[in-house]
Every structure is written in structure tokens, then in C-alpha cells.
Design a protein around this motif. Structure first.
Motif, PDB file in Angstrom:
ATOM      1  N   ARG A 161     -32.500 -51.002  -4.671  1.00 14.67           N
ATOM      2  CA  ARG A 161     -31.709 -49.772  -4.646  1.00 14.67           C
ATOM      3  C   ARG A 161     -31.324 -49.446  -3.211  1.00 14.67           C
ATOM      4  O   ARG A 161     -32.018 -49.822  -2.267  1.00 14.67           O
ATOM      5  CB  ARG A 161     -32.490 -48.611  -5.264  1.00 14.67           C
TER       6      ARG A 161
ATOM      7  N   ILE B  55     -28.903 -42.621 -14.707  1.00 14.13           N
ATOM      8  CA  ILE B  55     -29.473 -43.938 -14.428  1.00 14.13           C
ATOM      9  C   ILE B  55     -30.065 -44.563 -15.692  1.00 14.13           C
ATOM     10  O   ILE B  55     -30.844 -43.941 -16.403  1.00 14.13           O
ATOM     11  CB  ILE B  55     -30.546 -43.832 -13.335  1.00 14.13           C
TER      12      ILE B  55
ATOM     13  N   VAL C 185     -35.492 -41.285  -7.997  1.00  9.05           N
ATOM     14  CA  VAL C 185     -34.396 -40.987  -8.926  1.00  9.05           C
ATOM     15  C   VAL C 185     -34.416 -39.516  -9.336  1.00  9.05           C
ATOM     16  O   VAL C 185     -33.385 -38.836  -9.338  1.00  9.05           O
ATOM     17  CB  VAL C 185     -34.474 -41.891 -10.170  1.00  9.05           C
TER      18      VAL C 185
ATOM     19  N   PHE D  88     -23.753 -52.605  -3.496  1.00  8.34           N
ATOM     20  CA  PHE D  88     -24.526 -51.476  -2.972  1.00  8.34           C
ATOM     21  C   PHE D  88     -23.854 -50.885  -1.734  1.00  8.34           C
ATOM     22  O   PHE D  88     -23.694 -49.667  -1.620  1.00  8.34           O
ATOM     23  CB  PHE D  88     -25.949 -51.929  -2.639  1.00  8.34           C
TER      24      PHE D  88
ATOM     25  N   CYS E 106     -35.777 -50.139 -11.352  1.00  4.13           N
ATOM     26  CA  CYS E 106     -35.258 -51.297 -10.628  1.00  4.13           C
ATOM     27  C   CYS E 106     -35.732 -51.228  -9.177  1.00  4.13           C
ATOM     28  O   CYS E 106     -35.590 -50.190  -8.518  1.00  4.13           O
ATOM     29  CB  CYS E 106     -33.738 -51.332 -10.693  1.00  4.13           C
TER      30      CYS E 106
ATOM     31  N   MET F 267     -28.462 -47.194  -7.494  1.00  2.00           N
ATOM     32  CA  MET F 267     -29.514 -47.927  -8.188  1.00  2.00           C
ATOM     33  C   MET F 267     -28.981 -49.236  -8.748  1.00  2.00           C
ATOM     34  O   MET F 267     -27.850 -49.311  -9.234  1.00  2.00           O
ATOM     35  CB  MET F 267     -30.048 -47.080  -9.348  1.00  2.00           C
TER      36      MET F 267
ATOM     37  N   GLU G  75     -25.081 -46.302 -10.207  1.00  2.00           N
ATOM     38  CA  GLU G  75     -25.792 -47.561 -10.325  1.00  2.00           C
ATOM     39  C   GLU G  75     -24.800 -48.712 -10.418  1.00  2.00           C
ATOM     40  O   GLU G  75     -23.644 -48.521 -10.832  1.00  2.00           O
ATOM     41  CB  GLU G  75     -26.726 -47.561 -11.540  1.00  2.00           C
TER      42      GLU G  75
END
Length: 390
Positions: free
Chosen positions: A163, A155, A187, A106, A160, A118, A199
Motif C-alpha cells: 500500500r 476498500i 484503513v 500506486f 493487503c 491500497m 485501491e
């Protein structure tokens, strides 16, 4: 905790409502990641009114607690995001289902310039028993597919809970929802707003709590779907409704003059009735699409606008809707009066059933369309009433 003079790069935000069983583990994993990676960061617990001592546990393990009085998953996260001090935010549930000790992917993407990163649990791995079969095979795949189709989002896992995003970019989207649909709003608005969205694979472990989760499958699933529908009236309602309306109206008008035959297939009165019904349903769908978009914009949802829609919105009002509806209704009424005059001329005796019914269907159709238009105009008037919002 970072020193007061440090520039905080990353805030790890956890929404919390009575998470005493797992909160300490999540905070320790997050702090362990910050220490191992060398990222200057903080752990923020956005508490939504816990009564099990979660706040004291969070402070004891080095997290900063932000009290968020407004109830709801989205409200808690918005409060945490607004209070965060980092350039970037990574949010995740405090139920020990996400691994806060492994956030490298991330941070790497955020540093590379992505504005929303994501997690994808289907790519990273879902532990046995971590996700109910209803969510794994129906809810998440279907809702994510709907989101990809309607908004051309890249996505694959819309919901999820882990994020990351550029904090200011997210605040600039003016997020509104307070419940579980917040996950979809992030999103959708990021995609529509032109943010760089990517993602990365992530894992999902079994919930570490002994009590049931806050999530309610059917209620929250519907809230996600409802949100997606509000943001996609054009493709879901306007275009299909326009096609249905035109097809039904042309067919109804054609059959008003008598049967229509194509090869060995003939269409008559029963077909006209069904086509009239299709016309009404299509027209209602078009009206719904227009009113939904106006409502969404009125409530602060920033949906991309078009010049054509802006011109249309300026021209339609309660008065214009009422006038158009009255005109349509009067057309139907005129046809009905003409038919009554024909019946009176025959001394109110029997008439040819087919011709009479075809004309009656046409008259009823225009009167229904007129009534729908008047009511839509009145509802539009309600939407445009200026209200003071707290």
C-alpha cells in the motif's frame, strides 16, 4: 541512493525480521523500479531485531537500515515511516510475495492526490498457493466486509501488505497499534479521517521463504477483529443493545401485571423470564459501547465524536454511575420487600405462584440493572484515572 541534494519523492519501506532469504530480491526489485521509472526515491528497511544478517544484506544492496527496537509488525512499520524521507511511502512485506518492480499504479494515484492507495490482491491476482484457503475464502473477505459495513470504506482488501500513502497525512493520524492489526488501523483511520482513499489491483506471489510466516491466522485475525470492534461500538453494540434493552424492559413490565395475549398467542411467566434476560444483555451492550468508546479515546484512538456523546461523557462518572445504580437497585429491593410483606401478611403460607414469580422477576431485574450500573461506574472511574505514559 539519491544524492544528498535531491528531494526524495518516494520511500519504499519494508519491515524486516530475519528475512535474509528474500530481502535482497525485494530491495533489488525496488531499486530497479526507481531506476526504470525515474522516481527519486530510497529503500528503507525497518529492521525489528533480525539475527540472520538481514541488516548487512540490506546495506549491501543499497537500502537504508532503520533499527526499530519495539517489537511488532506495526512498530516496525511506524519506525520505518517516521524515518522515511519521501513525500510518499509505499510499504510492503520483504518476503518476495509482492512485486516491488511494478509500483506505477500506486505512484500515479499518489501523484493525483490520493492519500492512501491500497493494493487489492483479489482484483490483481493471487498465485496458486500464495494465500492459505482459510485466509482467501474466510479471513480476508469476512474482515474486509466487516470493515466496509462498519466504516463505509471503499476498500475491498483490508489486509493487503502492499500500500502507498502520503507520509505526512499518515503521521497526522497518530497510528497506535504495534501488531498485525496495524493494517486495519491504517484503513479505518484514513477513512474516518476523511482522507482520499482508493485501491489499485496488485498481485500476490507465493512467499519466497523456506520458513513459516510470522502471521498466526487465528490470533492475528482476532486482533484485526478486536480492533474493528473497538472502533465501531455504536453500530455493533449501542444500537442493537438499546433496541434489545427497550424491547425487553417494556415486555417485562407488561407481563408483570399478568399474561398478555395477541390473537391466538399468549405470553406469560416464561416469556417474562426471557425478556428480563434480554433486558440485561441489552443494557450490558449499551454500557459496553459507552465504556469502549471512552477507553478508545483515552488510549489515543481518534474516533469521530458527536456533541451528544460529549455531553453524556461529561455527565457520567463513578459517582453518577453509583447513584443511578443504587437507585435502580433500591427500586428492585423495594419491590422485593413489598413482596416479603405480602408473604408475611399471609402468615408465610403459600402464595399464588404466577403472581409471585412475575413480581420476583421484576425485582431481580432492577437489582441486576443497578448492580451492573454501579460496576460500570467503577470501571469508568478506573479508565479516567490519569496515568503518566512513557
Amino acid at each position: 541512493m539519491p544524492a544528498a541534494t535531491d528531494t526524495i519523492e518516494l520511500s519504499i519501506v519494508m519491515p524486516c525480521l530475519n528475512e535474509a532469504e528474500t530481502l535482497a530480491t525485494c530491495i533489488d526489485k525496488a531499486n530497479g523500479y526507481l531506476e526504470r521509472s525515474g522516481v527519486v526515491g530510497e529503500v528503507v528497511v525497518a529492521d525489528n531485531g533480525s539475527t540472520d544478517g538481514s541488516q548487512e544484506i540490506a546495506r549491501a544492496h543499497g537500502a537504508r537500515v532503520v533499527d526499530v527496537p519495539a517489537k511488532g509488525y506495526g512498530s516496525a512499520l511506524l519506525g520505518g515511516i517516521e524515518a522515511a524521507r519521501g513525500t510518499y511511502v509505499i510499504m510492503g512485506d520483504a518476503d518476495d510475495s509482492y512485486d516491488f518492480s511494478n509500483l506505477d499504479a500506486f505512484v500515479e494515484r499518489l501523484r493525483a492526490g490520493d492519500q492512501l492507495v491500497m493494493g487489492n490482491r483479489f482484483r490483481g491476482g493471487i498465485a496458486e498457493g500464495a494465500m492459505p484457503p482459510l485466509h482467501k475464502y474466510l479471513g480476508n473477505p469476512v474482515l474486509s466486509w466487516v470493515g466496509r459495513v462498519l466504516f463505509r470504506s471503499p476498500i475491498g482488501d483490508f489486509h493487503c501488505g502492499l500500500r502507498g500513502f502520503h507520509r505526512q497525512s499518515m503521521l497526522d493520524l497518530h497510528l497506535q497499534t504495534t501488531g498485525m492489526e496495524f493494517a486495519s488501523e491504517v484503513v479505518v483511520k484514513s477513512t474516518l479521517g476523511g482522507l482520499r482513499v482508493t485501491e489499485v489491483p496488485t498481485t500476490l506471489d507465493k512467499d519466497g521463504r523456506s520458513r513459516p510466516p510470522h502471521l498466526r491466522s487465528w490470533r492475528d485475525g482476532w486482533r484485526h477483529l478486536r480492533f474493528l470492534l473497538i472502533f465501531s461500538p455504536r453500530w455493533l453494540f449501542l444500537i442493537p443493545g438499546t433496541v434489545a434493552f427497550l424491547f425487553g424492559l417494556i415486555g417485562t413490565l407488561a407481563l408483570a401485571f399478568g399474561p398478555v395475549v395477541f390473537g391466538d398467542v399468549g405470553f406469560d411467566l416464561s416469556s417474562q423470564v426471557y425478556l428480563a434476560a434480554l433486558t440485561v444483555v441489552g443494557y450490558q451492550s449499551v454500557l459496553f459501547a459507552i465504556l469502549t468508546k471512552i477507553y478508545a479515546q483515552h488510549e489515543g484512538f481518534r474516533i469521530p465524536r458527536s456533541r451528544n456523546f460529549d455531553r453524556l461523557e461529561r455527565r457520567i462518572s463513578l459517582e453518577s454511575g453509583a447513584l443511578l445504580g443504587l437507585a435502580l437497585f433500591l427500586v428492585g429491593l423495594a419491590i422485593a420487600i413489598w413482596q416479603f410483606a405480602v408473604w408475611a401478611a399471609a402468615d408465610f403460607g403459600p402464595l399464588e405462584p404466577g403472581t409471585t414469580a412475575r413480581t420476583a422477576v421484576l425485582a431481580a431485574l432492577f437489582m441486576m440493572l443497578g448492580a451492573q450500573t454501579v460496576m460500570a461506574g467503577m470501571f469508568l472511574g478506573v479508565l479516567k484515572v490519569g496515568l503518566r505514559k512513557e
